[in-house]
Design a protein around this motif. Structure first.
Motif, PDB file in Angstrom:
ATOM      1  N   ILE A  79       0.833  -1.206   0.000  1.00 28.70           N
ATOM      2  CA  ILE A  79       0.000   0.000   0.000  1.00 28.70           C
ATOM      3  C   ILE A  79       0.866   1.255   0.000  1.00 28.70           C
ATOM      4  O   ILE A  79       0.584   2.221  -0.709  1.00 28.70           O
ATOM      5  CB  ILE A  79      -0.979  -0.017   1.188  1.00 28.70           C
ATOM      6  N   LEU A  83       0.630   4.287  -2.758  1.00 36.40           N
ATOM      7  CA  LEU A  83       0.412   5.672  -2.336  1.00 36.40           C
ATOM      8  C   LEU A  83       1.610   6.538  -2.676  1.00 36.40           C
ATOM      9  O   LEU A  83       1.462   7.688  -3.092  1.00 36.40           O
ATOM     10  CB  LEU A  83       0.128   5.735  -0.837  1.00 36.40           C
ATOM     11  N   LEU A 137       4.255  11.148   4.038  1.00 38.67           N
ATOM     12  CA  LEU A 137       4.038   9.775   4.486  1.00 38.67           C
ATOM     13  C   LEU A 137       4.272   9.646   5.991  1.00 38.67           C
ATOM     14  O   LEU A 137       3.564   8.897   6.668  1.00 38.67           O
ATOM     15  CB  LEU A 137       4.932   8.808   3.713  1.00 38.67           C
ATOM     16  N   ILE A 176       1.498  10.074  -4.734  1.00 41.26           N
ATOM     17  CA  ILE A 176       1.979  11.276  -4.041  1.00 41.26           C
ATOM     18  C   ILE A 176       3.225  11.820  -4.741  1.00 41.26           C
ATOM     19  O   ILE A 176       3.344  13.025  -4.975  1.00 41.26           O
ATOM     20  CB  ILE A 176       2.256  10.969  -2.548  1.00 41.26           C
TER      21      ILE A 176
END
Length: 183
Positions: free
Chosen positions: A61, A65, A163, A69
Motif C-alpha cells: 500500500i 500511495l 508519508l 503522491i
C-alpha cells in the motif's frame, strides 16, 4: 510501438526513447499503474522476511500511495517551482514515466532472501532512483539532468514528510480509538 514488457525492460535499462514513448502515449497510464502494482506486490513479498502479512500489506500500500503522491509532488515542483523554459507536462505524463521507472522494483521480490535480501533492496532502490531521475527529466522536458535530480530530491523529502505525517496520524488514530487493539 514497444510491447508492455519491452517498455518495462527499456525503462529499467534507462532507455530515453522508451520514456518518451510512454510519456506521449496516454493509453499507457494503465500499463504504468500495472508496473507500480507489480512492483508494490514484489516489495510486499520481499519485505516479508519476518513472514508478516501485515508487513506485506503495509509495504504494498505504501508503494502505491508513494507513486501517486510522488507524481503529484514532482508535477508541482517540476512545472511550477523549477521549470525550464520548455517545460510542459501534465500529471498523466508523470504518472506514466514514473510508473515505468518503477520497473526495477519487481526485483524487490528477492528482498526476503537471507543474507542478500537487504543488498537487493539497496541496489534496487538506487537503480529506481536513477530511473526516476530519467523519467522526470524526460517528462518535464529538462535539458539538465541536475535539475531533475534536484526536483527528485525535493519531491522525495516532501513525500517522506507527507508519508510520515500520514503514518503518525494513523498510529495515533489506532492507539487512541476506544477498543482499538494495542499495536
Amino acid at each position: 510501438m514497444q510491447s508492455f514488457v519491452q517498455r518495462m525492460i527499456g525503462a529499467a535499462k534507462l532507455d530515453v526513447p522508451t520514456y518518451e514513448e510512454v510519456e506521449h502515449d496516454s493509453g499507457a497510464t494503465g500499463q504504468a499503474a500495472i508496473v507500480v502494482v507489480l512492483a508494490a506486490i514484489a516489495t510486499g513479498i520481499g519485505a516479508m522476511a519476518g513472514g508478516s502479512i501485515k508487513l506485506f500489506l503495509f509495504a504494498a500500500i505504501a508503494a502505491l500511495l508513494g507513486w501517486l503522491i510522488w507524481a503529484a509532488i514532482i508535477w508541482v515542483v517540476g512545472t511550477k517551482l523549477l521549470p525550464e523554459a520548455q517545460t510542459e507536462a501534465d500529471l498523466g505524463q508523470l504518472l506514466r514515466t514514473l510508473g515505468f521507472a518503477a520497473s526495477p522494483g519487481l526485483l524487490r521480490i528477492f528482498g526476503f532472501l537471507p543474507v542478500i535480501g537487504g543488498l537487493v533492496f539497496l541496489v534496487v532502490n538506487i537503480w529506481m532512483l536513477v530511473t526516476m531521475v530519467i523519467a522526470v527529466r524526460q517528462a518535464l522536458d529538462y535539458n539538465s539532468t541536475w535539475r531533475a535530480v534536484g526536483v527528485c530530491l525535493i519531491g522525495w523529502l516532501v513525500q517522506l514528510l507527507i508519508l510520515g505525517l500520514l503514518g503518525g496520524a494513523a498510529s495515533l488514530g489506532m492507539s487512541g480509538a476506544p477498543g482499538a487493539p494495542a499495536v
